[in-house]
Design a protein around this motif. Structure first.
Motif, PDB file in Angstrom:
ATOM      1  N   ALA A   1       3.194  20.970 -40.508  1.00  0.00           N
ATOM      2  CA  ALA A   1       2.108  21.948 -40.419  1.00  0.00           C
ATOM      3  C   ALA A   1       2.640  23.184 -39.684  1.00  0.00           C
ATOM      4  O   ALA A   1       3.315  23.034 -38.660  1.00  0.00           O
ATOM      5  CB  ALA A   1       0.923  21.350 -39.677  1.00  0.00           C
ATOM      6  N   PRO A   2       2.398  24.388 -40.193  1.00  0.00           N
ATOM      7  CA  PRO A   2       3.014  25.586 -39.610  1.00  0.00           C
ATOM      8  C   PRO A   2       2.469  25.953 -38.235  1.00  0.00           C
ATOM      9  O   PRO A   2       3.109  26.680 -37.498  1.00  0.00           O
ATOM     10  CB  PRO A   2       2.698  26.677 -40.634  1.00  0.00           C
ATOM     11  CG  PRO A   2       1.520  26.176 -41.402  1.00  0.00           C
ATOM     12  CD  PRO A   2       1.606  24.681 -41.391  1.00  0.00           C
ATOM     13  N   LYS A   3       1.292  25.461 -37.899  1.00  0.00           N
ATOM     14  CA  LYS A   3       0.706  25.817 -36.609  1.00  0.00           C
ATOM     15  C   LYS A   3       0.616  24.597 -35.698  1.00  0.00           C
ATOM     16  O   LYS A   3       0.377  23.475 -36.157  1.00  0.00           O
ATOM     17  CB  LYS A   3      -0.707  26.364 -36.814  1.00  0.00           C
ATOM     18  CG  LYS A   3      -0.725  27.808 -37.299  1.00  0.00           C
ATOM     19  CD  LYS A   3      -2.139  28.348 -37.161  1.00  0.00           C
ATOM     20  CE  LYS A   3      -2.286  29.836 -37.351  1.00  0.00           C
ATOM     21  NZ  LYS A   3      -1.095  30.640 -37.428  1.00  0.00           N
ATOM     22  N   ILE A   4       0.776  24.850 -34.409  1.00  0.00           N
ATOM     23  CA  ILE A   4       0.612  23.779 -33.424  1.00  0.00           C
ATOM     24  C   ILE A   4      -0.879  23.451 -33.333  1.00  0.00           C
ATOM     25  O   ILE A   4      -1.719  24.362 -33.271  1.00  0.00           O
ATOM     26  CB  ILE A   4       1.124  24.237 -32.039  1.00  0.00           C
ATOM     27  CG1 ILE A   4       2.627  24.528 -32.105  1.00  0.00           C
ATOM     28  CG2 ILE A   4       0.811  23.197 -30.978  1.00  0.00           C
ATOM     29  CD1 ILE A   4       3.191  25.138 -30.826  1.00  0.00           C
ATOM     30  N   LEU A   5      -1.205  22.176 -33.336  1.00  0.00           N
ATOM     31  CA  LEU A   5      -2.605  21.769 -33.112  1.00  0.00           C
ATOM     32  C   LEU A   5      -2.812  21.706 -31.604  1.00  0.00           C
ATOM     33  O   LEU A   5      -2.180  20.912 -30.913  1.00  0.00           O
ATOM     34  CB  LEU A   5      -2.865  20.411 -33.750  1.00  0.00           C
ATOM     35  CG  LEU A   5      -4.215  19.774 -33.424  1.00  0.00           C
ATOM     36  CD1 LEU A   5      -5.366  20.626 -33.957  1.00  0.00           C
ATOM     37  CD2 LEU A   5      -4.306  18.366 -33.973  1.00  0.00           C
ATOM     38  N   ARG A   6      -3.685  22.586 -31.092  1.00  0.00           N
ATOM     39  CA  ARG A   6      -3.887  22.664 -29.639  1.00  0.00           C
ATOM     40  C   ARG A   6      -5.188  21.983 -29.257  1.00  0.00           C
ATOM     41  O   ARG A   6      -6.246  22.263 -29.835  1.00  0.00           O
ATOM     42  CB  ARG A   6      -3.932  24.135 -29.202  1.00  0.00           C
ATOM     43  CG  ARG A   6      -2.608  24.833 -29.402  1.00  0.00           C
ATOM     44  CD  ARG A   6      -2.730  26.350 -29.347  1.00  0.00           C
ATOM     45  NE  ARG A   6      -1.660  26.930 -30.142  1.00  0.00           N
ATOM     46  CZ  ARG A   6      -0.421  27.158 -29.676  1.00  0.00           C
ATOM     47  NH1 ARG A   6      -0.130  26.879 -28.426  1.00  0.00           N
ATOM     48  NH2 ARG A   6       0.494  27.662 -30.476  1.00  0.00           N
ATOM     49  N   LEU A   7      -5.102  21.102 -28.282  1.00  0.00           N
ATOM     50  CA  LEU A   7      -6.289  20.365 -27.821  1.00  0.00           C
ATOM     51  C   LEU A   7      -6.327  20.423 -26.297  1.00  0.00           C
ATOM     52  O   LEU A   7      -5.279  20.434 -25.647  1.00  0.00           O
ATOM     53  CB  LEU A   7      -6.203  18.898 -28.253  1.00  0.00           C
ATOM     54  CG  LEU A   7      -6.081  18.606 -29.748  1.00  0.00           C
ATOM     55  CD1 LEU A   7      -5.780  17.129 -29.971  1.00  0.00           C
ATOM     56  CD2 LEU A   7      -7.362  19.007 -30.486  1.00  0.00           C
ATOM     57  N   ALA A   8      -7.542  20.481 -25.754  1.00  0.00           N
ATOM     58  CA  ALA A   8      -7.679  20.439 -24.295  1.00  0.00           C
ATOM     59  C   ALA A   8      -8.591  19.285 -23.915  1.00  0.00           C
ATOM     60  O   ALA A   8      -9.697  19.154 -24.444  1.00  0.00           O
ATOM     61  CB  ALA A   8      -8.253  21.750 -23.775  1.00  0.00           C
ATOM     62  N   ASP A   9      -8.109  18.449 -23.013  1.00  0.00           N
ATOM     63  CA  ASP A   9      -8.972  17.383 -22.504  1.00  0.00           C
ATOM     64  C   ASP A   9     -10.094  18.024 -21.674  1.00  0.00           C
ATOM     65  O   ASP A   9      -9.926  19.116 -21.123  1.00  0.00           O
ATOM     66  CB  ASP A   9      -8.157  16.426 -21.641  1.00  0.00           C
ATOM     67  CG  ASP A   9      -9.026  15.324 -21.072  1.00  0.00           C
ATOM     68  OD1 ASP A   9      -9.528  14.525 -21.872  1.00  0.00           O
ATOM     69  OD2 ASP A   9      -9.242  15.295 -19.840  1.00  0.00           O
ATOM     70  N   GLN A  10     -11.215  17.297 -21.557  1.00  0.00           N
ATOM     71  CA  GLN A  10     -12.338  17.804 -20.762  1.00  0.00           C
ATOM     72  C   GLN A  10     -11.924  18.199 -19.350  1.00  0.00           C
ATOM     73  O   GLN A  10     -12.397  19.205 -18.817  1.00  0.00           O
ATOM     74  CB  GLN A  10     -13.433  16.736 -20.669  1.00  0.00           C
ATOM     75  CG  GLN A  10     -14.230  16.634 -21.951  1.00  0.00           C
ATOM     76  CD  GLN A  10     -15.130  15.396 -21.954  1.00  0.00           C
ATOM     77  OE1 GLN A  10     -15.058  14.568 -21.048  1.00  0.00           O
ATOM     78  NE2 GLN A  10     -15.959  15.278 -22.963  1.00  0.00           N
ATOM     79  N   THR A  11     -11.025  17.437 -18.741  1.00  0.00           N
ATOM     80  CA  THR A  11     -10.589  17.783 -17.377  1.00  0.00           C
ATOM     81  C   THR A  11      -9.894  19.139 -17.364  1.00  0.00           C
ATOM     82  O   THR A  11     -10.016  19.899 -16.401  1.00  0.00           O
ATOM     83  CB  THR A  11      -9.590  16.754 -16.820  1.00  0.00           C
ATOM     84  OG1 THR A  11      -8.534  16.582 -17.768  1.00  0.00           O
ATOM     85  CG2 THR A  11     -10.253  15.423 -16.523  1.00  0.00           C
TER      86      THR A  11
END
Ligand code: ATP
Ligand code: MG
Length: 606
Positions: free
Chosen positions: A371-381
């Motif tokens: 996938a050409p883009k990084i999948l960015r995720l943020a935990d609730q903390t």
């Protein structure tokens, strides 16, 4: 049964192949013998134990309307392709032994039977009038465990009771699930085990309706971590557990600063160098997700640095995103090590100094299946942090006093934090979570429509319209249970079998077989005990008395009757294995005394 005629071989020394006390004792006591890693012969003594456990399981399954059957272990690949699990089970997890037969057809050796039973339900269940249905079997399962170990605890061939239920609606499924819950509690209590029921991970399909619980036998040797509140109101497998994280410390940075932080690749080093709490630091962890269509996705997860990632929760979330990448399932989730990073063929990655806005240039642009883009995720903390410290995307540098919205766009927020001992309970914040270890003996699971939809197992309702069947599945590791009982109940001298699952209830030991009177009394006792329905072993071997006593303790028979010195007074010695208590009783009272004690021990709970 006369021990002198049995294939009965005990070992003095601890076998090198075993680590756990229960594994050592089963080997030493002549209960099991290893053929290859993860495969064991169940010798006659253990087979009796397994039969007893199976019978208890059977009684309790029948009591809630379960119907026993036996399904094939050899299963055609097509049905696993229909459910969409063939690739996951044979390749990604690789837990299924797969083979190609002489006709060139692919087959698997059953690790579980959802596919076979769903096919059966599709063929045989037509109408709401036939519902609900519960079927079960007790059978050898095959799983190519990557690390078979601890004897029967994690075998590659093991005995499981698996049950499956089919329903017209969710309410009916819930009812059977509750019945199973009660039946499982009764089974484990009857087998003499101490256990705890915990909330379990229900996988990617786990919405609020997909209840799942595990039955854990508490033991330090267990492979599962359990979190629970002291008041007993909450208990969960750590894979599933939720909690309130500790408070974050206030950040010492109220404006943006570039921080020179050489040699601080780890959170500990950075916190020490800056003399700040890890709760002020945002850590950014890089993973690679691999989907079933071959698509690779770089995942950057931001989380408060004092917290750990729960990879089960993260995998479940990524599995739910499969469609975004034109895939249907997540195959694997791996930390992006140097090899994975170089396979991306992009800009070098500032490991240890990554910021949430790590550029997508770190991924090569022309790569197929990436996938050409990084999948960015943020935990609730992470999402709640203010004026935090994080990497500057440059080796040796961090930034302080940065904020979401201002300096970085806030990514998709997820809950993938690992709950830990010491956290406050979400249900009752006054309760602090504690931790213990458990051996998973049973698992009950509301599958919902997971199999009936892809496999088109439907029924028609009163109005004649067609619906997918609601489904539940319920497993108990019968052979694992046998060993867990030993793990929970043994002492320095050997096994202490709970009465209900002991291979024999009584052993009659003749200290000196050349003493005619001892032999005569023993023979009579064995005959009378057996006639009274008491399962009796007779140690009539030509061995020293000490050896016989040692063996009786090692194999853990609940009661020992010894025809020794007190025969002169018309008495024998009765010894209880669990307490070591010995009394002398008149020979005529042996049968009645034992009958009474055994009945008390075998009383079935209400
Ligand atoms: P685990 O997490 O321990 O690998 P599982 O969740 O894969 O187990 P299930 O598919 O829920 O196991 O199987 C039902 C029961 O079968 C488990 O609760 C356990 O008691 C038993 N079991 C599973 N795998 C093994 C094994 N390799 N050896 C012995 N028993 C097993
Ligand atoms: Mg399980």
């Amino acid at each position: 049964m006369r021990l002198s005629q049995m294939l009965f071989v005990t070992l003095r020394e601890d076998p090198a192949e075993a680590e756990l006390p229960s594994h050592k004792l089963l080997l030493r006591g002549g209960f099991i013998r290893r053929l290859s890693p993860g495969t064991y012969t169940y010798l006659p003594l253990l087979w009796r134990v397994l039969q007893k456990i199976s019978e208890i399981v059977r009684q309790e399954m029948n009591a809630i309307g379960g119907q026993e059957c036996l399904m094939p272990q050899l299963q055609p690949a097509e049905i696993w392709r229909e459910s969409g699990r063939w690739d996951v089970y044979t390749q990604a997890e690789g837990i299924m032994f797969a083979l190609t037969d002489r006709q060139g057809r692919e087959q698997g050796l059953g690790p579980t039977h959802e596919e076979v039973i769903t096919l059966l339900a599709r063929d045989l269940i037509r109408s709401y009038r036939q519902l609900p249905q519960t079927l079960y079997q007790i059978q050898t399962k095959f799983r190519d465990e990557i690390r078979p170990r601890f004897g029967l605890m994690r075998g590659r061939e093991f005995i499981m009771k698996d049950a499956y239920s089919f329903h017209a609606n969710e309410e009916s499924l819930r009812q059977t699930y509750q019945d199973m819950h009660r039946a499982y509690c009764r089974i484990l209590s009857r087998c003499g085990l101490q256990f705890r029921v915990v909330d379990a991970d229900a996988g990617a399909i786990g919405g609020p309706t997909a209840a799942s619980q595990e039955f854990m036998v508490l033991a330090s040797a267990g492979e599962d971590d359990i979190l629970y509140t002291p008041d007993g109101s909450y208990a969960a497998n750590v894979e599933k557990a939720v909690s309130i994280p500790p408070e974050a410390a206030p950040s010492p940075y109220d404006s943006v600063q570039i921080l020179d932080t050489p040699g601080t690749e780890t959170i500990d080093k950075l916190a020490e160098f800056l003399k700040i709490s890890p709760t002020v630091i945002l850590k950014n962890v890089l993973y690679q997700a691999l989907y079933d269509n071959g698509m690779r996705v770089a995942v950057l997860l931001s989380i408060r640095a004092d917290q750990e990632v729960n990879e089960v929760k993260l995998s479940n979330h990524l599995s739910r995103l499969a469609e975004r990448y034109q895939a249907s399932k997540l195959l694997t989730l791996t930390l992006a090590d140097a090899d994975i990073q170089s396979s991306w063929q992009g800009d070098p990655i500032p490991v240890g100094y990554i910021a949430p806005d790590l550029p997508d240039r770190c991924l090569g642009q022309t790569q197929k299946n990436l996938a050409p883009k990084i999948l960015r995720l943020a935990d609730q903390t992470a999402a709640l942090m203010k004026n935090f410290v994080t990497g500057a995307n440059e080796p040796g540098k961090h930034v302080g006093g940065v904020n979401w919205g201002e300096h970085y766009p806030l990514p998709e927020v997820v809950d993938v934090r690992k709950a830990q001992a010491g956290d406050r309970s979400l249900l009752n914040p006054e309760q602090i979570l504690e931790t213990t270890r458990g051996i998973e003996i049973g698992h009950i699971f509301q599958l919902g429509l997971k199999f009936s939809l892809p496999m088109r197992a439907t029924f028609t309702d009163e109005q004649g319209s067609e619906h997918p069947l609601w489904m539940g599945c319920y497993g108990i590791g019968v052979s694992r249970l046998a060993q867990a009982a030993v793990e929970q109940s043994h002492d320095a001298n050997g096994i202490i079998w709970p009465v209900a699952i002991a291979p024999y209830q009584v052993v009659v030991v003749v200290p000196n077989i050349s003493d005619a009177q001892q032999m005569e009394v023993a023979e009579r006792l064995v005959r009378e005990l057996t006639a009274a329905g008491i399962e009796t072993l007779w140690d009539d071997r030509d061995e020293r008395a000490g050896v016989k006593f040692k063996d009786a303790d090692l194999i853990g028979i609940p009661y020992r009757v010894t025809t020794g010195r007190s025969l002169k007074q018309g008495k024998v010695e009765l010894t209880e294995r669990a307490t070591g208590q010995a009394i002398e009783i008149p020979i005529e009272e042996v049968v009645a005394t034992l009958k009474e004690r055994l009945e008390a021990a075998l009383a079935v709970p209400d």
